[in-house]
Motif scaffolding. Structure first.
Motif, PDB file in Angstrom:
ATOM      1  N   THR A  36       0.839  -1.210   0.000  1.00 25.97           N
ATOM      2  CA  THR A  36       0.000   0.000   0.000  1.00 25.97           C
ATOM      3  C   THR A  36       0.873   1.260   0.000  1.00 25.97           C
ATOM      4  O   THR A  36       0.536   2.253  -0.648  1.00 25.97           O
ATOM      5  CB  THR A  36      -0.952   0.024   1.212  1.00 25.97           C
ATOM      6  OG1 THR A  36      -0.197  -0.111   2.429  1.00 25.97           O
ATOM      7  CG2 THR A  36      -1.970  -1.093   1.125  1.00 25.97           C
ATOM      8  N   ASP A  37       2.007   1.217   0.714  1.00 26.83           N
ATOM      9  CA  ASP A  37       2.916   2.367   0.743  1.00 26.83           C
ATOM     10  C   ASP A  37       3.478   2.664  -0.649  1.00 26.83           C
ATOM     11  O   ASP A  37       3.690   3.828  -1.014  1.00 26.83           O
ATOM     12  CB  ASP A  37       4.080   2.120   1.711  1.00 26.83           C
ATOM     13  CG  ASP A  37       3.663   2.197   3.165  1.00 26.83           C
ATOM     14  OD1 ASP A  37       2.541   2.661   3.446  1.00 26.83           O
ATOM     15  OD2 ASP A  37       4.463   1.800   4.037  1.00 26.83           O
ATOM     16  N   LEU A  38       3.742   1.591  -1.414  1.00 26.67           N
ATOM     17  CA  LEU A  38       4.317   1.755  -2.754  1.00 26.67           C
ATOM     18  C   LEU A  38       3.248   1.830  -3.841  1.00 26.67           C
ATOM     19  O   LEU A  38       3.574   1.829  -5.035  1.00 26.67           O
ATOM     20  CB  LEU A  38       5.272   0.585  -3.054  1.00 26.67           C
ATOM     21  CG  LEU A  38       6.499   0.444  -2.148  1.00 26.67           C
ATOM     22  CD1 LEU A  38       7.333  -0.768  -2.551  1.00 26.67           C
ATOM     23  CD2 LEU A  38       7.365   1.706  -2.169  1.00 26.67           C
ATOM     24  N   ASN A  39       1.962   1.889  -3.431  1.00 28.11           N
ATOM     25  CA  ASN A  39       0.835   1.962  -4.363  1.00 28.11           C
ATOM     26  C   ASN A  39       0.792   0.780  -5.331  1.00 28.11           C
ATOM     27  O   ASN A  39       0.403   0.920  -6.497  1.00 28.11           O
ATOM     28  CB  ASN A  39       0.874   3.284  -5.156  1.00 28.11           C
ATOM     29  CG  ASN A  39       0.695   4.489  -4.267  1.00 28.11           C
ATOM     30  OD1 ASN A  39      -0.175   4.508  -3.396  1.00 28.11           O
ATOM     31  ND2 ASN A  39       1.546   5.493  -4.450  1.00 28.11           N
ATOM     32  N   LEU A  40       1.189  -0.406  -4.836  1.00 25.57           N
ATOM     33  CA  LEU A  40       1.133  -1.618  -5.649  1.00 25.57           C
ATOM     34  C   LEU A  40      -0.202  -2.329  -5.481  1.00 25.57           C
ATOM     35  O   LEU A  40      -0.562  -3.172  -6.306  1.00 25.57           O
ATOM     36  CB  LEU A  40       2.266  -2.573  -5.247  1.00 25.57           C
ATOM     37  CG  LEU A  40       3.695  -2.033  -5.384  1.00 25.57           C
ATOM     38  CD1 LEU A  40       4.697  -3.066  -4.898  1.00 25.57           C
ATOM     39  CD2 LEU A  40       3.981  -1.645  -6.836  1.00 25.57           C
ATOM     40  N   ILE A  41      -0.917  -2.011  -4.417  1.00 27.63           N
ATOM     41  CA  ILE A  41      -2.212  -2.624  -4.149  1.00 27.63           C
ATOM     42  C   ILE A  41      -3.086  -1.614  -3.408  1.00 27.63           C
ATOM     43  O   ILE A  41      -2.577  -0.811  -2.623  1.00 27.63           O
ATOM     44  CB  ILE A  41      -2.049  -3.921  -3.320  1.00 27.63           C
ATOM     45  CG1 ILE A  41      -3.372  -4.690  -3.223  1.00 27.63           C
ATOM     46  CG2 ILE A  41      -1.486  -3.637  -1.940  1.00 27.63           C
ATOM     47  CD1 ILE A  41      -3.206  -6.085  -2.631  1.00 27.63           C
ATOM     48  N   GLU A  42      -4.387  -1.617  -3.716  1.00 31.13           N
ATOM     49  CA  GLU A  42      -5.316  -0.720  -3.029  1.00 31.13           C
ATOM     50  C   GLU A  42      -6.181  -1.526  -2.067  1.00 31.13           C
ATOM     51  O   GLU A  42      -6.837  -2.481  -2.479  1.00 31.13           O
ATOM     52  CB  GLU A  42      -6.206   0.003  -4.049  1.00 31.13           C
ATOM     53  CG  GLU A  42      -5.498   1.136  -4.774  1.00 31.13           C
ATOM     54  CD  GLU A  42      -6.454   1.953  -5.632  1.00 31.13           C
ATOM     55  OE1 GLU A  42      -7.649   2.053  -5.248  1.00 31.13           O
ATOM     56  OE2 GLU A  42      -6.010   2.466  -6.672  1.00 31.13           O
ATOM     57  N   LEU A  43      -6.150  -1.171  -0.798  1.00 33.33           N
ATOM     58  CA  LEU A  43      -6.944  -1.857   0.222  1.00 33.33           C
ATOM     59  C   LEU A  43      -7.670  -0.817   1.054  1.00 33.33           C
ATOM     60  O   LEU A  43      -7.063  -0.137   1.873  1.00 33.33           O
ATOM     61  CB  LEU A  43      -6.027  -2.710   1.123  1.00 33.33           C
ATOM     62  CG  LEU A  43      -5.287  -3.859   0.455  1.00 33.33           C
ATOM     63  CD1 LEU A  43      -4.251  -4.433   1.413  1.00 33.33           C
ATOM     64  CD2 LEU A  43      -6.254  -4.950   0.027  1.00 33.33           C
TER      65      LEU A  43
END
Length: 224
Positions: free
Chosen positions: A197-204
């Motif tokens: 989430t910090d690297l914007n690789l997945i949205e939760l």
């Protein structure tokens, strides 16, 4: 015997007859370390007005464990360092910190495992420095470590993006579908999601790393 007093909001606790004869603990999230110290100091002043502390001009407070003589102050910050862990930088970093009188260890302090890539940075030296010096040095070291973690995350994105993405989505799948999981594995999976989430690789939506790391601890599971 051991007696503990805990404030209603659980931000302050006072432990009597533990490792130290008297231990005042103040905790907070996103609160400047100096503010937490001032809160503890005010409680200390209140207690000292009623209780005669054992104090020595040379060695400081004798109410503390011998490893905490002097100011008796232990200041700690929790740091999430997945990139530095991945890059095998924790060991040399820890060795360097010990030269300056600081230690980097697991989430529960001495001898504990760093669950979920969370490390506790704290001072080892309590003698020969003022409380303010200890806290200022800790804050400075914390900022340096955060900078190194940010740099290492940039390196991960540029050199190991596929590997990081794979870890993030594997952990997401495990957390979503597994029926049984150890504390260590759950913490590692949550750490991967936090990095993702910090690297914007997945949205939760609504993912709160700190809350979930707390909820998976054995005592919280038993309580629930």
């Amino acid at each position: 015997g051991l007696v503990s007093y805990i404030s209603e909001d659980e931000s302050v606790s006072i432990m009597v007859n533990e490792e130290d004869h008297l231990r005042i603990q103040t905790m907070g999230v996103g609160i400047p370390m100096m503010d937490l110290y001032r809160k503890a100091d005010a409680i200390d002043d209140m207690l000292e007005s009623e209780v005669d502390y054992a104090f020595d001009e040379k060695y400081g407070y004798l109410t503390s464990c011998p490893t905490n003589v002097g100011t008796g102050l232990r200041a700690s910050v929790m740091l999430h360092l997945p990139a530095l862990t991945f890059g095998s930088r924790i060991q040399p970093l820890s060795a360097n910190l010990s030269r300056f009188g600081f230690t980097l260890r697991g989430i529960y302090g001495e001898g504990s495992v760093p669950l979920g890539h969370i490390y506790q940075l704290s001072n080892q030296l309590t003698l020969g420095q003022t409380e303010e010096e200890i806290i200022n040095n800790l804050d400075e070291l914390k900022e340096r470590i955060v900078e190194e973690e940010v740099e290492m995350r940039s390196w991960l994105e540029s050199e190991h993006l596929l590997e990081v993405k794979d870890s993030v989505y594997r952990s997401y799948g495990l957390l979503k579908h597994a029926y049984r999981m150890s504390l260590k594995e759950a913490a590692k999976c949550l750490s991967d999601l936090k990095l993702g989430t910090d690297l914007n690789l997945i949205e939760l939506e609504g993912f709160r790393f700190q809350k979930w790391i707390q909820l998976i601890q054995p005592a919280f599971i038993k309580m629930r």
